[in-house]
Scaffold this motif. Structure first.
Motif, short mmCIF file in Angstrom:
data_model
loop_
_atom_site.label_atom_id
_atom_site.label_comp_id
_atom_site.label_asym_id
_atom_site.label_seq_id
_atom_site.Cartn_x
_atom_site.Cartn_y
_atom_site.Cartn_z
N GLU A 196 0.85 -1.19 0.00
CA GLU A 196 0.00 0.00 0.00
C GLU A 196 0.88 1.24 0.00
O GLU A 196 1.77 1.37 0.84
N LEU A 197 0.64 2.13 -0.95
CA LEU A 197 1.42 3.36 -1.09
C LEU A 197 0.49 4.56 -1.09
O LEU A 197 -0.73 4.43 -1.17
N MET A 198 1.09 5.73 -1.01
CA MET A 198 0.34 6.98 -1.04
C MET A 198 0.77 7.76 -2.29
O MET A 198 1.97 7.82 -2.61
N VAL A 199 -0.20 8.32 -3.00
CA VAL A 199 0.09 9.20 -4.12
C VAL A 199 0.15 10.63 -3.57
O VAL A 199 -0.84 11.15 -3.06
N TYR A 200 1.34 11.23 -3.64
CA TYR A 200 1.54 12.60 -3.16
C TYR A 200 1.60 13.54 -4.35
O TYR A 200 2.08 13.17 -5.41
N PRO A 201 1.17 14.81 -4.21
CA PRO A 201 0.66 15.41 -2.97
C PRO A 201 -0.84 15.21 -2.75
O PRO A 201 -1.41 15.79 -1.84
N LYS A 202 -1.48 14.38 -3.58
CA LYS A 202 -2.95 14.24 -3.52
C LYS A 202 -3.42 13.54 -2.25
O LYS A 202 -4.56 13.69 -1.84
N GLY A 203 -2.55 12.71 -1.63
CA GLY A 203 -2.95 12.00 -0.43
C GLY A 203 -3.84 10.81 -0.71
O GLY A 203 -4.58 10.36 0.16
N LEU A 204 -3.75 10.26 -1.93
CA LEU A 204 -4.60 9.13 -2.33
C LEU A 204 -3.89 7.81 -2.00
O LEU A 204 -2.76 7.59 -2.43
N ARG A 205 -4.57 6.94 -1.25
CA ARG A 205 -4.01 5.63 -0.92
C ARG A 205 -4.30 4.65 -2.07
O ARG A 205 -5.43 4.55 -2.53
N VAL A 206 -3.26 3.94 -2.50
CA VAL A 206 -3.40 2.96 -3.58
C VAL A 206 -2.73 1.66 -3.17
O VAL A 206 -1.93 1.62 -2.22
N LYS A 207 -3.04 0.61 -3.90
CA LYS A 207 -2.44 -0.70 -3.66
C LYS A 207 -1.87 -1.23 -4.96
O LYS A 207 -2.49 -1.09 -6.02
N ILE A 208 -0.68 -1.85 -4.88
CA ILE A 208 -0.04 -2.37 -6.09
C ILE A 208 -0.65 -3.74 -6.42
O ILE A 208 -0.48 -4.70 -5.67
N ARG A 209 -1.35 -3.80 -7.55
CA ARG A 209 -1.92 -5.08 -8.00
C ARG A 209 -0.87 -5.93 -8.71
O ARG A 209 -0.83 -7.14 -8.57
N ASN A 210 -0.06 -5.25 -9.52
CA ASN A 210 0.91 -5.98 -10.34
C ASN A 210 2.10 -5.07 -10.64
O ASN A 210 1.96 -3.85 -10.69
N ILE A 211 3.27 -5.69 -10.80
CA ILE A 211 4.49 -4.95 -11.14
C ILE A 211 5.07 -5.56 -12.41
O ILE A 211 5.20 -6.79 -12.51
N GLN A 212 5.43 -4.71 -13.36
CA GLN A 212 6.16 -5.18 -14.54
C GLN A 212 7.48 -4.44 -14.64
O GLN A 212 7.55 -3.23 -14.42
N VAL A 213 8.53 -5.19 -14.94
CA VAL A 213 9.85 -4.62 -15.24
C VAL A 213 10.21 -5.09 -16.64
O VAL A 213 10.36 -6.30 -16.87
N HIS A 214 10.26 -4.17 -17.60
CA HIS A 214 10.55 -4.49 -19.00
C HIS A 214 9.62 -5.58 -19.53
O HIS A 214 10.06 -6.61 -20.05
#
Length: 625
Positions: free
Chosen positions: A211-229
């Protein structure tokens, strides 16, 4: 696989996009408008494997003046820059502006790439190379290697890739042991997946379900998936280019320039105290309340400039400024920035943030000026904290700190003791750990243990050495033990024969309870001549995990294929202890007769005693350890 991020820079139509396609096979001009106009409007991305096996992400940034803010967004988190110069044109105005920007951002590693060499004769090529070297004198790019290529024919491409690989070995690794932070450079949606953001992870480590925060909006988000290349991964570390599929966010909620970070790890601010320098060739000084364009990370924001301690900042000089922003921003001390004039737009200077959340200052307050000088120089304790926090290794010795600062160990010890008392540092035996690194360590360890418990529900926990190999392979065993001990004292984990989360308990269903009872009954009946583990498992493969869950409880493991009922094992210890105390020593045959076991199992039990430091073999006898 080790990852680095490489960027291009240079004047429009000098061949950046064509060069990347020649190296990677990937076309980074993707929109119809870009293809029609023959220039990069937005950021483009490609990747390739270097000969050493490193994976290089490549950011193709625009060269046209109108799109220079996109170019600056692409420079966030880059390790190496390819400065691309057309052999037929040499250094052009945009090339110079790009050089100014690169220097202001403190990027250290460069390769000068002269392109389109098949379109000019040798004499002109030599003149262009001499002119480039002359114009780069006195800049951070002076002395950088020069590679000459023709992207259409492939001339020099292999040599350029080899040089990129060589320089990659000298690049300072990004720090994964601080809270994660990423500046967003693209936001879009994909049917069936939802909101996607991309950027370079400049600090820390992220994982799926974080769980991360989008700044400066203060929106809480969750990482569903990560892609690298274009590859799905479970986690990503500092220095990687990533695409994140975010839950709890729509495309309209996000924009380039937003920052992803852990909640409460950064602070929003309308003000920045900075140390700035003005380019020597700019036309005008910076005066009180001048309106400027601030570029930091991937964000462009308007601000008013307040010189501190001076009337105005002259070209070629540096000074303290307070930037009063027209939008909220998040940043950290030490972040680099660029300033452009409001209109007409061109780069005028840049610098470094000294205080990301200051208060409004009086311009000529001597106390404020002295505070900014201290922040600029950095107090010894700030420098110690920064060195230990940014060092890639988890632990740091006092000798390393003393060598870095040039102070005696006695002076350093006193400062570090004070930092320990303020919970800025943690002492791990004779080493030191930054509190931020410890918090990140706990987060990573918790994630590993959660995955382990989910995969192996009947195991009491993960073996300590397996945990160490996953999270801190370069930390010595005794230091790792101390870190675990601190985590146990904080009631995060339990330490027994294995490591588990404190709240984890092995639970058996009714079928497992039936198998457990059967296994224990067979071992009880067998006494000191137990059946092999394979015999206990039989055709029910799930019993392997069940047996592992009983180790240290009702079962003791003698070797990789033999277990014994724990009551018999404990009784044997008592018998051996009593016998040796009375006789002084004991033979294998005497132990065999004592337990009624066979020679094979008697040897297995005694060797297990030796390994657990209950007994010790001396010639053909056992004595107490």
């Amino acid at each position: 696989m080790e990852h680095i991020v490489i960027g291009t820079a240079g004047h429009v139509d000098h061949g950046k996009t064509t060069l990347i396609k020649a190296m990677t096979g990937i076309e980074t001009d993707t929109t119809i408008e870009e293809k029609t106009r023959g220039l990069s409007i937005n950021l483009g991305f490609a990747y390739m494997n270097l000969p050493s096996g490193k994976r290089a992400g490549i950011v193709d940034v625009p060269g046209h003046e109108k799109f220079i803010k996109n170019m600056m967004a692409g420079l966030s988190g880059l390790h190496l820059i390819l400065l691309v110069i057309d052999a037929g044109e040499g250094i052009m105005p945009q090339t110079k502006e790009h050089i100014d920007i690169l220097q202001m951002l403190g990027i250290k590693n460069y390769i000068i790439v002269i392109t389109k060499i098949n379109t000019v004769d040798i004499e002109l090529l030599e003149l262009v190379e001499e002119d480039i070297q002359e114009q780069l004198q006195g800049t951070l790019l002076e002395g950088s290697p020069i590679c000459k290529v023709d992207s259409l024919s492939g001339t020099g491409i292999k040599e350029l890739i080899d040089k990129m690989d060589e320089i990659s070995n000298t690049i300072e690794r990004s720090n994964s042991f601080v809270p994660p932070r990423m500046h967003i450079d693209r936001v879009f949606s994909v049917n069936g997946f939802g909101t996607i953001v991309t950027g370079t992870l400049i600090e820390g480590t992220i994982r799926v379900n974080d769980e991360l925060m989008v700044y400066p909006k203060g929106l809480r988000v969750k990482i569903r998936n990560i892609q690298v290349h274009e590859q799905n991964v479970s986690d990503a570390s500092a220095g990687m280019r990533v695409a994140l599929n975010l839950a709890n966010a729509q495309v309209k909620d996000l924009s380039r320039g937003d920052t992803l970070a852990l909640p409460h790890s950064v602070q929003k601010s309308w003000l920045l105290d900075v140390k700035a320098s003005l380019l020597a060739h700019t036309d005008m000084p910076i005066k009180l309340w001048d309106r400027s364009r601030l570029y930091i990370g991937t964000k462009e924001i308007l601000c008013r400039v307040v010189p501190i301690g001076i009337e105005k900042l002259q070209p070629g000089e540096e000074a303290f400024l307070q930037l009063r922003l027209e939008e909220e921003i998040v940043a950290k001390k030490g972040d680099k920035f660029i300033l452009r004039s409001y209109s007409p737009m061109h780069v005028i200077g840049g610098g470094v943030i000294l205080d990301a959340v200051p208060k409004k200052h009086r311009r000529f307050n001597e106390n404020i000026i002295e505070t900014l000088k201290t922040l600029d120089k950095g107090s010894y304790q700030e420098m110690i904290a920064d060195f230990i926090a940014r060092k890639v290794e988890l632990l740091t010795s006092m000798e390393e700190v003393a060598s870095y600062l040039g102070n005696s160990q006695e002076e350093i010890a006193e400062m570090m003791a004070d930092m320990i008392s303020r919970n800025e540092l943690i002492k791990i035996n004779q080493q030191y750990m930054h509190t931020l690194k410890y918090e990140q360590f706990k987060k990573e360890m918790t994630a590993i243990l959660q995955r382990f418990h989910k995969s192996f529900r009947l195991r009491t926990g993960i073996a300590k050495e397996e945990l160490r190999s996953r999270i801190a392979p370069n930390v010595k065993g005794k230091d790792f033990d101390r870190i675990l001990q601190i985590a146990e004292e904080e009631k995060l984990i339990k330490i027994h024969e294995t490591i588990s989360l404190r709240e984890f308990k092995v639970t058996y269903n009714k079928y497992q309870l039936k198998d457990k009872e059967e296994i224990e009954q067979k071992l009880k009946q067998a006494g000191y001549t137990p059946p092999s583990e394979a015999e206990l498992i039989g055709t029910i493969k799930e019993r392997k995990e069940l047996i592992d869950s009983l180790i240290g409880k009702s079962i003791v493991r003698l070797d990789h294929e033999t277990v014994i009922y724990k009551d018999y094992y404990d009784t044997a210890i008592q018998k051996v202890t009593d016998f040796i105390k009375g006789k002084g020593k004991m033979t294998l045959a005497e132990f065999r007769d004592m337990t009624g076991s066979s020679r094979k199992y008697s040897m297995l039990i005694l060797e297990c005693f030796d390994k657990n430091k209950i007994t010790k073999r001396v010639e053909n006898y056992r004595v107490m350890y």
